[in-house]
Design an enzyme around this catalytic site. Structure first.
Site, short mmCIF file in Angstrom:
data_model
loop_
_atom_site.label_atom_id
_atom_site.label_comp_id
_atom_site.label_asym_id
_atom_site.label_seq_id
_atom_site.Cartn_x
_atom_site.Cartn_y
_atom_site.Cartn_z
N GLU A 253 -5.08 -9.00 0.24
CA GLU A 253 -6.36 -8.27 1.02
C GLU A 253 -7.76 -8.19 0.72
O GLU A 253 -7.82 -7.46 0.14
CB GLU A 253 -5.59 -7.23 1.83
CG GLU A 253 -4.40 -7.68 2.79
CD GLU A 253 -4.11 -6.06 3.57
OE1 GLU A 253 -4.59 -5.45 3.85
OE2 GLU A 253 -2.86 -5.97 3.97
N GLU B 102 1.01 -1.43 -0.19
CA GLU B 102 -0.02 0.27 -0.14
C GLU B 102 1.16 1.11 0.17
O GLU B 102 1.05 1.58 1.22
CB GLU B 102 -0.78 -0.03 1.49
CG GLU B 102 -2.35 -1.14 0.98
CD GLU B 102 -2.93 -0.77 2.33
OE1 GLU B 102 -3.14 0.00 3.39
OE2 GLU B 102 -4.38 -1.77 1.95
C1 GBH Z 1 -4.57 -2.67 5.05
O1 GBH Z 1 -5.46 -1.05 5.12
C2 GBH Z 1 -3.39 -2.22 5.30
O2 GBH Z 1 -2.30 -2.88 4.76
C3 GBH Z 1 -3.56 -2.85 6.64
O3 GBH Z 1 -2.27 -3.65 7.19
C4 GBH Z 1 -4.62 -2.87 7.60
O4 GBH Z 1 -4.16 -3.50 8.53
C5 GBH Z 1 -6.30 -3.20 6.88
O5 GBH Z 1 -6.12 -2.83 5.36
C6 GBH Z 1 -7.33 -2.36 7.71
O6 GBH Z 1 -7.32 -1.45 7.40
O7 GBH Z 1 -9.23 7.41 8.84
O8 GBH Z 1 -10.45 7.57 7.22
O9 GBH Z 1 -7.93 8.38 7.18
C7 GBH Z 1 -5.98 -0.82 4.83
C8 GBH Z 1 -6.23 1.30 4.36
C9 GBH Z 1 -5.03 2.59 6.30
C10 GBH Z 1 -7.41 2.63 5.14
C11 GBH Z 1 -5.98 3.89 6.86
C12 GBH Z 1 -7.84 3.45 5.88
C13 GBH Z 1 -7.71 5.33 7.10
C14 GBH Z 1 -8.24 6.05 6.63
N1 GBH Z 1 -6.74 1.75 5.47
N2 GBH Z 1 -6.71 4.10 6.33
S1 GBH Z 1 -9.20 7.18 7.61
#
Ligand code: GBH
Length: 451
Positions: free
Chosen positions: A358, A170
């Site tokens: 994922e 990512e």
């Molecule tokens: C993935 O992130 C990661 O690869 C993994 O490590 C993680 O545990 C899993 O998926 C579940 O999240 O708070 O609205 O600003 C997914 C991408 C990154 C999307 C953090 C949401 C926060 C958005 N995620 N993000 S926000």
């Protein structure tokens, strides 16, 4: 596609590879053990106010010590594959320089235990835990070079047993969330030029990493990345809306997957960024677009697009408060993305092989009659699986799937408050308990079809 050959009984091909995924900082703990160096996430999570509840990854699931138990959970599930990441700072505590044998030994033990259990490891080399000792972190171009050295070194150590490597997880998260939005390590809010340069160093790390792995791994080693492409899905399945979604997918991912697959920053991106466009050195784009054996996609949430008469040719349709969501507010439910996301990537760039690196969901885990009945998660997965199955049935080259996640773990800025596991982890006792979703997934794997 070969629609005529499509099975009609909800089944996946016999050789479809079912797996689960985790990442080092989210599960390992043992942050001071066996010479591991400090990372940006150690610093960030110990900075007050950055992570919910003041949580950190110091202990997490204690998988550093309990990996054999975790592999037993996988064996019980019947998965054939496991996507795991390596902690760069266990191998090179300072990010570069002298390798730490105890770190190498740990991953040798994990890999050997997996293979003895009949489970094939897919190894991600960077899942966000950056050695703190690297000056300037991702703002410094040298970090991309250090990553390549580390990636090549570990591929050399493991490729006699590990056949699939993913460079980075990512790009968008560790670049933008870390350096623009500031909610992930290192918590910066740079200007557009600064963010674009960090993005460029991230994609460069990936590309140089691919080259280093190819140089040092055994011939035949498969290399790709785990990308969280922003997926634009057509509001309706008509040629004009599909074309609009395709155009949006290409343009909105210009700084990441589009650059990697096309070897240049497309004009739309360069025009949009103007003076803030990244500074690119000779040879960078060739490295960034090094040929890949597979593209792996992390798939959670869709964006919706419709064709439009305006200059862009499309408009996006915002999520609204009433859009269904899982326990994480960002996790808008849209099972159609499991079909359209990989299809758009296939149509745009034609990768030979696709994986879902994922997919999964945070959910409440109600205990009913002594069982953890995560019906919401099962329904979420089942809906997404239907769309993955359609994709495969139509002949798109999706070869395997990694469910996020094997077990509840350190969910970054959300700490332990958001649970993505199909095994429940009691963080006080470290007891793992299969949820309904684990029992359901086991049956899907056993029967090779959606049950
Ligand atoms: C993935 O992130 C990661 O690869 C993994 O490590 C993680 O545990 C899993 O998926 C579940 O999240 O708070 O609205 O600003 C997914 C991408 C990154 C999307 C953090 C949401 C926060 C958005 N995620 N993000 S926000």
């Amino acid at each position: 596609g070969s629609a005529k050959a499509a099975p009609i009984d909800l089944s996946f091909p016999k050789d479809f590879r079912w797996g689960v995924a985790t990442a080092a900082y989210q599960i390992e703990g043992a942050v001071h053990e066996d010479g591991r160096g400090q990372t940006n996430w150690d610093v960030f999570s110990h900075t007050p106010g950055k992570v919910a509840n003041g949580d950190n990854g110091d202990v997490a699931c204690d998988s550093y010590h309990r990996y054999a138990d975790d592999i037993q959970l996988m064996k019980n599930l019947g998965v054939g594959t496991y996507r795991m990441s390596l902690a760069w700072s266990r191998i090179f505590p300072e990010g570069r320089g002298k390798p730490n044998q105890k770190g190498i030994d740990y991953y040798n033990r994990v890999v050997d235990t997996l293979l003895a259990a009949g489970i094939e490891p897919y190894v991600t080399l960077f899942h966000w835990d950056l050695p703190q000792a690297l000056p300037g972190g991702w703002q410094n171009r040298d970090t991309a070079l250090a990553f390549a050295d580390y990636a090549g070194f570990m591929a050399g150590k493991l490729s006699d047993r590990v056949h699939n490597f993913m460079t980075v997880n990512e790009l968008r998260c560790f670049t933008d969330l870390g350096h623009q939005v500031g909610i992930h390590a290192p918590g910066l809010k740079l200007d557009a030029a600064g963010v674009n340069q960090v993005r460029h160093h991230g994609t460069l790390a990936h590309g140089l990493g691919v080259q280093a792995i190819r140089a040092q791994a055994k011939p035949g080693t498969q290399v790709g990345l785990a990308d969280n492409t922003v997926f634009y899905c057509p509001v309706m399945e008509t040629p004009e809306h599909i074309a609009a979604a395709k155009k949006a997918t290409r343009e909105k991912n210009a700084m990441f997957l589009t650059a990697i697959m096309e070897g240049r920053y497309i004009d739309e991106y360069l025009t949009e960024q103007g003076a803030a466009a990244p500074k690119v050195q000779a040879g960078d784009m060739a490295a960034i677009s090094s040929p890949l054996d597979f593209v792996a996609l992390n798939i959670y949430t869709p964006e919706w697009v419709r064709a439009d008469d305006g200059p862009a040719g499309y408009v996006t349709i915002p999520h609204i408060a009433s859009s269904p969501r899982m326990a994480s507010p960002w996790l808008v439910v849209g099972p159609e993305v499991a079909y359209w996301g990989p299809r758009m990537v296939s149509e745009l760039w034609g990768p030979k092989t696709l994986y879902i690196s994922e997919n999964g969901a945070s959910a409440d885990d109600p205990v009913i009659n002594g069982h953890i009945d995560d019906v919401d998660r099962v329904m979420y997965l089942r809906n997404y699986f239907g769309n993955f199955r359609r994709l495969v049935a139509e002949g798109y080259p999706l070869k395997g799937y990694f469910l996020w996640s094997l077990m509840d773990n350190f969910e970054w800025a959300d700490g332990y408050g958001k649970r993505f596991g199909i095994h429940y982890v009691d963080f006080a006792t470290q007891v793992r308990t299969p949820k309904l979703s684990a029992l359901w997934y086991r049956e899907v794997i056993r029967q090779g079809r959606i049950v």
